[in-house]
Scaffold this active site. Structure first.
Site, PDB file in Angstrom:
ATOM      1  N   ILE A 115       0.863  -1.171   0.000  1.00 20.43           N
ATOM      2  CA  ILE A 115       0.000   0.000   0.000  1.00 20.43           C
ATOM      3  C   ILE A 115       0.901   1.223   0.000  1.00 20.43           C
ATOM      4  O   ILE A 115       1.789   1.351   0.843  1.00 20.43           O
ATOM      5  CB  ILE A 115      -0.922  -0.013   1.231  1.00 20.43           C
ATOM      6  CG1 ILE A 115      -1.839  -1.238   1.165  1.00 20.43           C
ATOM      7  CG2 ILE A 115      -1.726   1.272   1.325  1.00 20.43           C
ATOM      8  CD1 ILE A 115      -2.626  -1.486   2.426  1.00 20.43           C
ATOM      9  N   ASN A 139       0.948   4.359   0.883  1.00 19.26           N
ATOM     10  CA  ASN A 139       1.218   5.266   1.994  1.00 19.26           C
ATOM     11  C   ASN A 139       1.719   4.589   3.264  1.00 19.26           C
ATOM     12  O   ASN A 139       1.866   5.244   4.294  1.00 19.26           O
ATOM     13  CB  ASN A 139      -0.028   6.109   2.299  1.00 19.26           C
ATOM     14  CG  ASN A 139      -1.193   5.271   2.780  1.00 19.26           C
ATOM     15  OD1 ASN A 139      -1.167   4.057   2.689  1.00 19.26           O
ATOM     16  ND2 ASN A 139      -2.233   5.922   3.267  1.00 19.26           N
ATOM     17  N   CYS A 140       2.033   3.312   3.205  1.00 17.80           N
ATOM     18  CA  CYS A 140       2.570   2.572   4.351  1.00 17.80           C
ATOM     19  C   CYS A 140       4.028   2.976   4.590  1.00 17.80           C
ATOM     20  O   CYS A 140       4.831   3.019   3.660  1.00 17.80           O
ATOM     21  CB  CYS A 140       2.466   1.075   4.061  1.00 17.80           C
ATOM     22  SG  CYS A 140       3.349   0.012   5.200  1.00 17.80           S
ATOM     23  N   ASP A 141       4.378   3.259   5.833  1.00 19.14           N
ATOM     24  CA  ASP A 141       5.749   3.670   6.158  1.00 19.14           C
ATOM     25  C   ASP A 141       6.777   2.600   5.817  1.00 19.14           C
ATOM     26  O   ASP A 141       7.866   2.918   5.331  1.00 19.14           O
ATOM     27  CB  ASP A 141       5.864   4.045   7.641  1.00 19.14           C
ATOM     28  CG  ASP A 141       5.173   5.360   7.966  1.00 19.14           C
ATOM     29  OD1 ASP A 141       4.948   6.167   7.040  1.00 19.14           O
ATOM     30  OD2 ASP A 141       4.856   5.587   9.153  1.00 19.14           O
ATOM     31  N   LYS A 192       7.381   2.641   2.151  1.00 18.57           N
ATOM     32  CA  LYS A 192       8.232   3.779   1.785  1.00 18.57           C
ATOM     33  C   LYS A 192       9.703   3.464   2.027  1.00 18.57           C
ATOM     34  O   LYS A 192      10.562   3.768   1.190  1.00 18.57           O
ATOM     35  CB  LYS A 192       7.812   5.030   2.556  1.00 18.57           C
ATOM     36  CG  LYS A 192       6.464   5.577   2.116  1.00 18.57           C
ATOM     37  CD  LYS A 192       6.028   6.745   2.993  1.00 18.57           C
ATOM     38  CE  LYS A 192       4.625   7.193   2.632  1.00 18.57           C
ATOM     39  NZ  LYS A 192       4.137   8.257   3.535  1.00 18.57           N
TER      40      LYS A 192
END
Length: 118
Positions: free
Chosen positions: A7, A9-11, A14
């Site tokens: 996903i 926007n998952c840290d 990233k």
């Protein structure tokens, strides 16, 4: 070709994407929140790693489920839950061709990518 599933926007995603970008590793990104997740791929990940590894039971999506949905889970039930709620899939899942890596740890990626380049 390497594919990362997760996903956007998952840290952790990233961090994993930054690692691959900084290592100049070409890959495609499959956001299963946007594009869904293929049941056959999900079952393959469960077969390779176990549903206990693939199902993220510590996330808010899983914890928000009714108690009945969280009880008596087996591989089939886990797949159904993850198909209905892709946020419950552990991330990232990195397909390096022939096998997958679940989660992100720089040293694990380094080792896997050395093997993929050979």
């Amino acid at each position: 070709m390497i594919t990362m599933y997760g996903i956007k926007n998952c840290d952790t995603i990233k961090k994993a994407r930054n690692f691959l970008d900084n290592s100049r590793v070409p890959y495609s990104f499959h956001d299963y929140k946007v594009s869904g997740v293929d049941e056959a791929a999900l079952r393959g990940w469960v077969d390779e790693h176990s549903w206990e590894t693939i199902l993220n039971r510590s996330g808010t999506t899983f914890r928000a489920l009714p108690e009945g949905d969280r009880a008596h889970i087996d591989a089939d039930k886990a797949v159904l839950l993850m198909m209905a709620n892709p946020s419950m899939i552990k991330r990232p899942i990195l397909d390096v061709g022939g096998r997958t890596i679940v989660g992100f740890k720089a040293s694990t990626y380094e080792t896997a990518l050395e093997g993929a380049a050979a």
